[in-house]
Design a protein around this motif. Structure first.
Motif, short mmCIF file in Angstrom:
data_model
loop_
_atom_site.label_atom_id
_atom_site.label_comp_id
_atom_site.label_asym_id
_atom_site.label_seq_id
_atom_site.Cartn_x
_atom_site.Cartn_y
_atom_site.Cartn_z
N GLU A 1 -4.61 -23.23 56.05
CA GLU A 1 -3.41 -22.76 55.19
C GLU A 1 -3.83 -21.28 54.82
O GLU A 1 -3.00 -20.99 53.94
N GLY A 2 -4.62 -20.75 55.21
CA GLY A 2 -5.34 -19.33 55.14
C GLY A 2 -4.29 -18.63 55.53
O GLY A 2 -3.98 -18.28 56.32
N THR A 3 -3.37 -17.37 54.01
CA THR A 3 -3.09 -16.14 54.79
C THR A 3 -4.27 -15.27 54.95
O THR A 3 -5.19 -15.00 54.28
N HIS A 4 -4.18 -14.08 54.81
CA HIS A 4 -4.57 -12.49 55.52
C HIS A 4 -4.39 -11.81 53.49
O HIS A 4 -3.96 -11.23 53.46
N SER B 1 -11.72 -12.60 58.66
CA SER B 1 -10.72 -12.05 59.01
C SER B 1 -10.42 -11.19 59.54
O SER B 1 -9.44 -10.23 59.13
N TYR C 1 -15.23 -16.09 59.59
CA TYR C 1 -13.42 -16.57 58.80
C TYR C 1 -12.80 -15.93 59.56
O TYR C 1 -12.59 -15.04 59.52
N GLN D 1 -2.49 -19.14 59.25
CA GLN D 1 -1.06 -18.57 58.34
C GLN D 1 -1.71 -17.18 58.62
O GLN D 1 -0.51 -15.86 58.22
N GLU D 2 -2.35 -16.51 59.34
CA GLU D 2 -2.66 -14.82 59.44
C GLU D 2 -1.66 -14.18 60.09
O GLU D 2 -1.76 -13.04 60.64
N TYR E 1 -7.67 -17.19 49.98
CA TYR E 1 -8.19 -17.81 50.69
C TYR E 1 -9.76 -16.91 51.06
O TYR E 1 -10.81 -17.51 51.55
N GLU F 1 -14.44 -19.10 50.72
CA GLU F 1 -14.98 -18.65 51.51
C GLU F 1 -15.99 -18.47 50.80
O GLU F 1 -16.80 -18.33 51.85
N ASN G 1 -9.48 -22.14 57.65
CA ASN G 1 -8.77 -22.49 56.93
C ASN G 1 -7.03 -22.34 57.31
O ASN G 1 -6.63 -21.37 57.42
N GLY H 1 -8.12 -17.31 59.07
CA GLY H 1 -6.82 -18.33 58.31
C GLY H 1 -5.69 -18.75 59.38
O GLY H 1 -5.51 -17.81 59.75
#
Length: 373
Positions: free
Chosen positions: A334-337, A267, A294, A298-299, A341, A345, A332, A296
């Protein structure tokens, strides 16, 4: 070919089959089992898709949710002949988000110093070493990964949660892939942004990233190499982090490619460098550098987009013969910051960076004996 599965441990997660017929993809929607009742599942696979000898495992959607035996241990790959036409299996337990974690494989966490002096910044910082569980009963030398933001990496009670890298390293060790020393450097609290910004006074007035990188490279690394049994060469040295910690790790790798060959970039705060104006050292022969990227889905709307643009720049720089990049990008949706997550990973990144494996730590182990049906 029909595959039947009985599992006493039932939950709502979907069951998948994976193996040498789908490149060991643990969440392949083409190989999702049909549920007969709470404990029985099956799938019929076209024979044309299967090799004569099938190796396989069952997962609940990822290697962090793979099958286990009744003791919570790794199961060898199952094996069946396509000619049999049908096979029946039992799964006793399932991993859940990489757990359970076995105490005997946990790394040894040592505080290198509560107040390690940073001459480049005239400050002091707490620094940890996470050593492989068998460090003191072996004579091996180990590769090293320097990670930023130690407060959020493994100590319980962090306000934002943590990566649980101690737990994840225990999983990797269980699979024979935990021979890495992690050096975790706590961030400078109110100085964090300044230290992780390389040279951008619009973001951090008086950016100190240059000095911070020199600290890690010129002061901390020599100390670590003198204190622990490390493999000192660039092929065995990596640096990484998340968010701004990932950004400063990119700078470190580009400015000191003769020191770092592996970058763990989660991120990254690429908004600081929207034009990807990273300074680079020019060498006659480009250094081969592995980068695990990597992000996400949803970030925020731009995270994944910026990562893909950064990928394109990596390719351009490679064409200019500045670097020889090998990079892997994991997104991902679905991944948020968040640490949760990044924690998920972490094992995948370690295995790819340090074990030259495009697969995951819970997949095929060459030394495993296969179960014959």
């Amino acid at each position: 070919m029909k595959f039947e599965l009985y599992t006493a441990e039932s939950d709502e997660r979907t069951v998948y089959i994976t193996g040498n017929f789908n490149n060991w993809n643990p969440k392949d929607y083409n190989f999702q089992l049909i549920q007969k009742d709470s404990q029985n599942y099956f799938i019929e696979i076209d024979d044309q898709l299967l090799p004569d000898v099938i190796e396989y495992k069952f997962t609940k959607g990822g290697w962090e949710n793979v099958e286990l035996d009744k003791y919570g241990s790794i199961t060898p790959n199952k094996k069946a002949s396509k000619a049999a036409g049908k096979t029946s299996d039992i799964v006793e337990k399932w991993r859940f988000n990489w757990g359970p974690f076995k105490d005997e494989y946990f790394p040894i966490a040592e505080i290198i110093s509560e107040e390690f002096y940073i001459p480049q910044l005239d400050r002091y910082r707490k620094i940890w070493a996470l050593l492989p569980y068998d460090y003191y009963v072996s004579d091996k030398k180990y590769p090293v990964l320097y990670l930023q933001d130690a407060q959020n990496l493994f100590n319980e009670g962090s306000g934002y949660g943590n990566w649980e890298i101690d737990k994840k390293l225990s999983i990797l060790s269980e699979y024979g892939r935990g021979d890495v020393i992690i050096i975790a450097v706590e961030h400078g609290s109110e100085e964090r942004i300044k230290e992780y910004i390389f040279d951008n006074d619009n973001v951090a007035n008086g950016s100190e990233g240059k000095k911070y990188i020199r600290f890690i490279t010129d002061t901390l690394k020599p100390y670590v190499d003198q204190t622990y049994r490390t493999k000192k060469d660039r092929d065995n040295t990596g640096i990484g982090g998340s968010s701004l910690g990932a950004l400063i790790s990119i700078y470190s790798g580009f400015l000191y490619p003769e020191v770092y060959s592996k970058l763990l970039i989660f991120s990254p705060s690429l908004w600081v460098e929207p034009n990807n104006n990273f300074p680079m050292m020019n060498f006659r022969v480009p250094f081969k550098t592995k980068i695990y990227l990597y992000g996400g889905g949803q970030e925020g709307s731009k995270m994944v987009k910026r990562i893909h643009i950064f990928e394109e720049y990596l390719k351009r720089w490679e064409k200019k013969n500045l670097f020889d990049f090998e990079f892997r990008t994991s997104i991902n949706p679905e991944g948020t910051h968040s640490e949760f997550y990044w924690s998920q990973e972490f094992p995948r990144a370690i295995e790819w960076l340090y074990y030259n494996n495009t697969q995951n730590p819970v997949e095929v182990k060459p030394q495993q004996e296969s179960i014959k049906n």
